[in-house]
Design a protein around this motif. Structure first.
Motif, mmCIF file in Angstrom:
data_model
loop_
_atom_site.group_PDB
_atom_site.id
_atom_site.type_symbol
_atom_site.label_atom_id
_atom_site.label_comp_id
_atom_site.label_asym_id
_atom_site.label_seq_id
_atom_site.Cartn_x
_atom_site.Cartn_y
_atom_site.Cartn_z
ATOM 1 N N GLN A 67 -43.331 34.036 15.562
ATOM 2 C CA GLN A 67 -43.502 35.035 16.623
ATOM 3 C C GLN A 67 -42.175 35.345 17.313
ATOM 4 O OE1 GLN A 67 -46.672 35.991 18.457
ATOM 5 N NE2 GLN A 67 -48.172 34.880 17.252
ATOM 6 N N ASN A 68 -41.083 34.745 16.791
ATOM 7 C CA ASN A 68 -39.767 34.997 17.388
ATOM 8 C C ASN A 68 -39.689 34.605 18.853
ATOM 9 O OD1 ASN A 68 -37.420 35.882 16.167
ATOM 10 N ND2 ASN A 68 -38.536 37.691 15.396
ATOM 11 N N LEU A 69 -40.384 33.541 19.191
ATOM 12 C CA LEU A 69 -40.546 33.158 20.592
ATOM 13 C C LEU A 69 -39.299 32.453 21.108
ATOM 14 C CD1 LEU A 69 -42.869 33.469 22.578
ATOM 15 C CD2 LEU A 69 -43.667 31.200 21.929
ATOM 16 N N ALA A 70 -38.691 31.607 20.291
ATOM 17 C CA ALA A 70 -37.545 30.817 20.755
ATOM 18 C C ALA A 70 -36.922 30.095 19.570
ATOM 19 C CB ALA A 70 -38.012 29.799 21.786
ATOM 20 N N SER A 71 -35.763 29.458 19.840
ATOM 21 C CA SER A 71 -35.188 28.510 18.877
ATOM 22 C C SER A 71 -35.620 27.107 19.275
ATOM 23 C CB SER A 71 -33.661 28.584 18.893
ATOM 24 O OG SER A 71 -33.250 29.870 18.521
ATOM 25 N N PHE A 72 -35.535 26.181 18.322
ATOM 26 C CA PHE A 72 -35.989 24.817 18.578
ATOM 27 C C PHE A 72 -34.929 23.785 18.219
ATOM 28 C CE2 PHE A 72 -39.917 27.122 18.447
ATOM 29 C CZ PHE A 72 -40.772 26.435 19.298
ATOM 30 N N ILE A 73 -34.809 22.744 19.025
ATOM 31 C CA ILE A 73 -34.101 21.537 18.598
ATOM 32 C C ILE A 73 -35.157 20.453 18.463
ATOM 33 C CG2 ILE A 73 -32.166 19.970 19.016
ATOM 34 C CD1 ILE A 73 -31.169 21.875 21.182
ATOM 35 N N LEU A 74 -35.291 19.927 17.244
ATOM 36 C CA LEU A 74 -36.318 18.920 16.981
ATOM 37 C C LEU A 74 -35.681 17.529 17.017
ATOM 38 C CD1 LEU A 74 -38.123 20.679 13.972
ATOM 39 C CD2 LEU A 74 -38.469 21.016 16.438
ATOM 40 N N PHE A 75 -36.193 16.678 17.901
ATOM 41 C CA PHE A 75 -35.673 15.327 18.016
ATOM 42 C C PHE A 75 -36.641 14.349 17.348
ATOM 43 C CE2 PHE A 75 -33.817 17.792 21.356
ATOM 44 C CZ PHE A 75 -32.524 17.314 21.500
ATOM 45 N N ASP A 76 -36.130 13.565 16.392
ATOM 46 C CA ASP A 76 -36.946 12.524 15.745
ATOM 47 C C ASP A 76 -36.113 11.895 14.630
ATOM 48 O OD1 ASP A 76 -39.144 10.899 14.989
ATOM 49 O OD2 ASP A 76 -40.520 12.510 15.546
ATOM 50 N N ASP A 77 -36.741 11.035 13.861
ATOM 51 C CA ASP A 77 -36.055 10.470 12.709
ATOM 52 C C ASP A 77 -35.774 11.605 11.713
ATOM 53 O OD1 ASP A 77 -35.542 7.731 11.131
ATOM 54 O OD2 ASP A 77 -36.394 9.258 9.770
ATOM 55 N N GLU A 78 -34.508 11.778 11.377
ATOM 56 C CA GLU A 78 -34.122 12.948 10.578
ATOM 57 C C GLU A 78 -34.794 12.965 9.209
ATOM 58 O OE1 GLU A 78 -29.901 13.454 10.276
ATOM 59 O OE2 GLU A 78 -30.089 15.503 9.512
ATOM 60 N N LYS A 79 -34.817 11.804 8.551
ATOM 61 C CA LYS A 79 -35.405 11.750 7.206
ATOM 62 C C LYS A 79 -36.883 12.097 7.229
ATOM 63 C CE LYS A 79 -32.556 8.769 4.365
ATOM 64 N NZ LYS A 79 -32.341 7.392 3.921
ATOM 65 N N GLU A 80 -37.572 11.512 8.219
ATOM 66 C CA GLU A 80 -39.009 11.749 8.335
ATOM 67 C C GLU A 80 -39.271 13.240 8.571
ATOM 68 O OE1 GLU A 80 -40.690 8.883 11.069
ATOM 69 O OE2 GLU A 80 -42.619 9.964 10.959
ATOM 70 N N LEU A 81 -38.508 13.806 9.485
ATOM 71 C CA LEU A 81 -38.648 15.233 9.777
ATOM 72 C C LEU A 81 -38.437 16.059 8.519
ATOM 73 C CD1 LEU A 81 -36.880 16.148 13.149
ATOM 74 C CD2 LEU A 81 -39.107 16.955 12.350
ATOM 75 N N GLN A 82 -37.371 15.743 7.796
ATOM 76 C CA GLN A 82 -37.065 16.555 6.608
ATOM 77 C C GLN A 82 -38.114 16.403 5.521
ATOM 78 O OE1 GLN A 82 -32.957 15.512 6.121
ATOM 79 N NE2 GLN A 82 -32.279 17.559 6.759
ATOM 80 N N THR A 83 -38.677 15.195 5.406
ATOM 81 C CA THR A 83 -39.727 14.989 4.407
ATOM 82 C C THR A 83 -40.948 15.859 4.720
ATOM 83 O OG1 THR A 83 -38.987 12.709 4.244
ATOM 84 C CG2 THR A 83 -41.126 13.229 3.243
ATOM 85 N N ILE A 84 -41.420 15.799 5.973
ATOM 86 C CA ILE A 84 -42.610 16.598 6.345
ATOM 87 C C ILE A 84 -42.314 18.088 6.202
ATOM 88 C CG2 ILE A 84 -44.319 17.102 8.138
ATOM 89 C CD1 ILE A 84 -43.746 14.454 9.408
ATOM 90 N N MET A 85 -41.118 18.495 6.657
ATOM 91 C CA MET A 85 -40.792 19.918 6.600
ATOM 92 C C MET A 85 -40.685 20.399 5.148
ATOM 93 S SD MET A 85 -38.173 19.872 9.808
ATOM 94 C CE MET A 85 -37.544 21.529 9.912
ATOM 95 N N ALA A 86 -40.079 19.586 4.300
ATOM 96 C CA ALA A 86 -39.954 19.978 2.893
ATOM 97 C C ALA A 86 -41.327 20.129 2.257
ATOM 98 C CB ALA A 86 -39.120 18.950 2.135
ATOM 99 N N ALA A 87 -42.232 19.231 2.607
ATOM 100 C CA ALA A 87 -43.569 19.255 2.004
ATOM 101 C C ALA A 87 -44.415 20.399 2.559
ATOM 102 C CB ALA A 87 -44.265 17.918 2.244
ATOM 103 N N ASP A 88 -44.446 20.544 3.879
ATOM 104 C CA ASP A 88 -45.429 21.468 4.470
ATOM 105 C C ASP A 88 -44.841 22.645 5.249
ATOM 106 O OD1 ASP A 88 -47.554 19.959 3.520
ATOM 107 O OD2 ASP A 88 -47.411 18.556 5.206
ATOM 108 N N PHE A 89 -43.587 22.550 5.645
ATOM 109 C CA PHE A 89 -43.025 23.629 6.467
ATOM 110 C C PHE A 89 -41.655 24.047 5.937
ATOM 111 C CE2 PHE A 89 -45.731 20.851 8.985
ATOM 112 C CZ PHE A 89 -46.631 21.736 9.548
ATOM 113 N N PRO A 90 -41.567 24.418 4.651
ATOM 114 C CA PRO A 90 -40.249 24.740 4.069
ATOM 115 C C PRO A 90 -39.525 25.847 4.856
ATOM 116 C CG PRO A 90 -42.058 25.459 2.639
ATOM 117 C CD PRO A 90 -42.661 24.582 3.684
ATOM 118 N N GLU A 91 -40.268 26.790 5.416
ATOM 119 C CA GLU A 91 -39.580 27.885 6.118
ATOM 120 C C GLU A 91 -38.815 27.391 7.349
ATOM 121 O OE1 GLU A 91 -43.650 29.650 7.071
ATOM 122 O OE2 GLU A 91 -42.484 30.512 8.693
ATOM 123 N N LEU A 92 -39.225 26.222 7.889
ATOM 124 C CA LEU A 92 -38.510 25.679 9.043
ATOM 125 C C LEU A 92 -37.167 25.071 8.632
ATOM 126 C CD1 LEU A 92 -41.321 24.005 11.197
ATOM 127 C CD2 LEU A 92 -40.352 26.292 11.401
#
Lengths: 302, 302
Positions: free
Chosen positions: A39-64
């Motif tokens: 929706q072009n609402l904002a930019s995000f900074i995601l704080f968490d374990d980087e590997k875990e974040l990248q694993t979930i994003m690669a699997a389910d949220f590639p566009e992120l």
């Protein structure tokens, strides 16, 4: 007509907004990030374990992974994630704080930290904006979630917090109804005496930017016919924008009644810190989380 | 499916019921009497100035003058009208007391009179039965109108009063949810500790005829999905019949939210005296007054 989708559009027009998400590595959290990015609402900074974040994003949220709107900041545990997200706000890198997959107490502890936290000296309070079928305006409810049994002084701050949210939503001079079970002053009912005092404090300039009219029962606050039938004169009774509930139980019950019995739409934000905080829970719908982010973005002052 | 119209039918089947109306000489009051007579719900004794009653009836309610279902008892003023109506109950001539055009305080004074009143030693409490779109069962709310800030002992009696109403409406083993803002026990929140104590009192046989399950927030009380999401097990959470509110403000707000935001139908009765008392107000619809009479008739034990 003021709607939550209207707020969403308005928030999207605010450029360069950044939202800091503490503990973002969770599907439900990333779903709302994805929706907001779409929706072009904002930019995000995601704080968490980087590997875990990248694993979930690669699997389910590639566009992120493939958008400039999302950046990742590695943090080692929930407490560090919370404090890092809060520091992103204090340092001006982000404008809204969003709770991800961590307990509310942990994120609030970071918000209230005396060194790098977001304290202002004001009370933190919860403001919800409801879109209810049959009502042309948004109905704000406060405080359904933070303050258990606020005293008069706290209620003043809860009102001012909610008034600033209403202003940000385009309600220039919101009508605030401190709710009670009656519309008369009954010394045995503190909500009724507090409501009368708040009304007079508004008349004396101690509560500003709004019109306070109470005590009112809920029907006299939202229905001009009910107010008229009770002999309440003036334009405030029956036309309340903001409903101030006397305690957290009344607020929680009203909030849930609007959700489960009246099927209202809602967005909510914690106000009173240096930046708005969004404390959505797993039970909230994706739509509701988006409305909360919009509400927070509108009240942030980057 | 349990509906308010179903209660109306059930109440009409109960033969020889008599309703005593204090201060009946008023159009709105007589409108509900007429409706009830047309539905064959009960007979009425109308207490008020005889001439005044006859004038209004001749002008607007001629059918009430020509039916054996309505008798008139002359009384000189409001206080006498209230005490005469109460005495009709004590002496067994009538089974339900209905408030007409007089202040609630005046009729309650007569109800609580030590000589001829309707005291039982139990607490008087308000029980409302709501028919809410999307719910197959009636949702009872107590106490939204009589007890301001009930303590634990009073809450026990409020529950027992509401359970007797639920039984009369055909709910054999009602599920009672003492509401709080949370579903955990928090010593800083009396509604949550009281709710836990009420639940244990039910398990120990101190509260009977029902299943008490609390503390529950409203969503966990009425939505099985919300209860499941919170990890609440068992059949009680999410399926509450009776919602016990922690204070009059929460109750009044829930009551009015159901009316004004969820457009629910409602009937209500005061329970705990020797006979049920109906305290409708001018703002109630004719339909709602009728439902209240039905509820009262079902709980009366002539």
């Amino acid at each position: 007509m003021n709607t939550l989708d209207g707020l969403l559009e308005k928030a999207a027009k605010k450029k360069d907004s950044v939202i800091a998400v503490a503990c973002a590595a969770e599907t439900e959290v990333l779903k709302s990030v994805q929706l907001a990015v779409r929706q072009n609402l904002a930019s995000f900074i995601l704080f968490d374990d980087e590997k875990e974040l990248q694993t979930i994003m690669a699997a389910d949220f590639p566009e992120l992974l493939n958008t400039l709107k999302v950046s990742i900041c590695h943090t080692e545990n929930k407490a560090v994630s919370a404090s890092a997200a809060v520091k992103a706000i204090s340092s001006g890198k982000a404008h809204v704080l969003m709770k991800g997959n961590l307990p509310t107490s942990v994120i609030l502890k970071a918000v209230l930290n005396r060194e790098y936290g977001l304290r202002t000296g004001r009370v933190l309070s919860h403001v919800a904006a409801f879109e209810v079928a049959g009502y042309e305006r948004l109905i704000f409810v406060t405080d359904a979630a933070m303050n258990i049994a606020p005293d008069l002084t706290t209620k003043v701050q809860i009102i001012q917090n909610s008034v600033s949210v209403a202003h940000a939503c385009g309600v220039e001079k919101p009508i605030v109804a401190p709710l009670a079970a009656v519309e008369t002053i009954n010394p045995a009912m503190i909500p009724s005496t507090d409501a009368a005092l708040l009304t007079m404090m508004n008349k004396r300039g101690q509560i500003t930017g709004c019109i306070v009219e109470g005590p009112l029962a809920l029907d006299n606050a939202v229905s001009p016919e009910a107010a008229k039938q009770k002999g309440l004169t003036g334009d405030a009774a029956g036309n309340a924008d903001i409903l101030l509930v006397p305690n957290i139980e009344a607020g929680n019950i009203l909030y849930k009644s609007l959700m489960y019995f009246a099927h209202a739409k809602v967005g909510a934000v914690i106000q009173g810190a240096k930046a708005p905080v969004v404390l959505t829970s797993r039970a909230d719908s994706a739509e509701s989380k988006l409305y909360s982010l919009a509400l927070a973005l509108l009240t942030s002052d980057q």
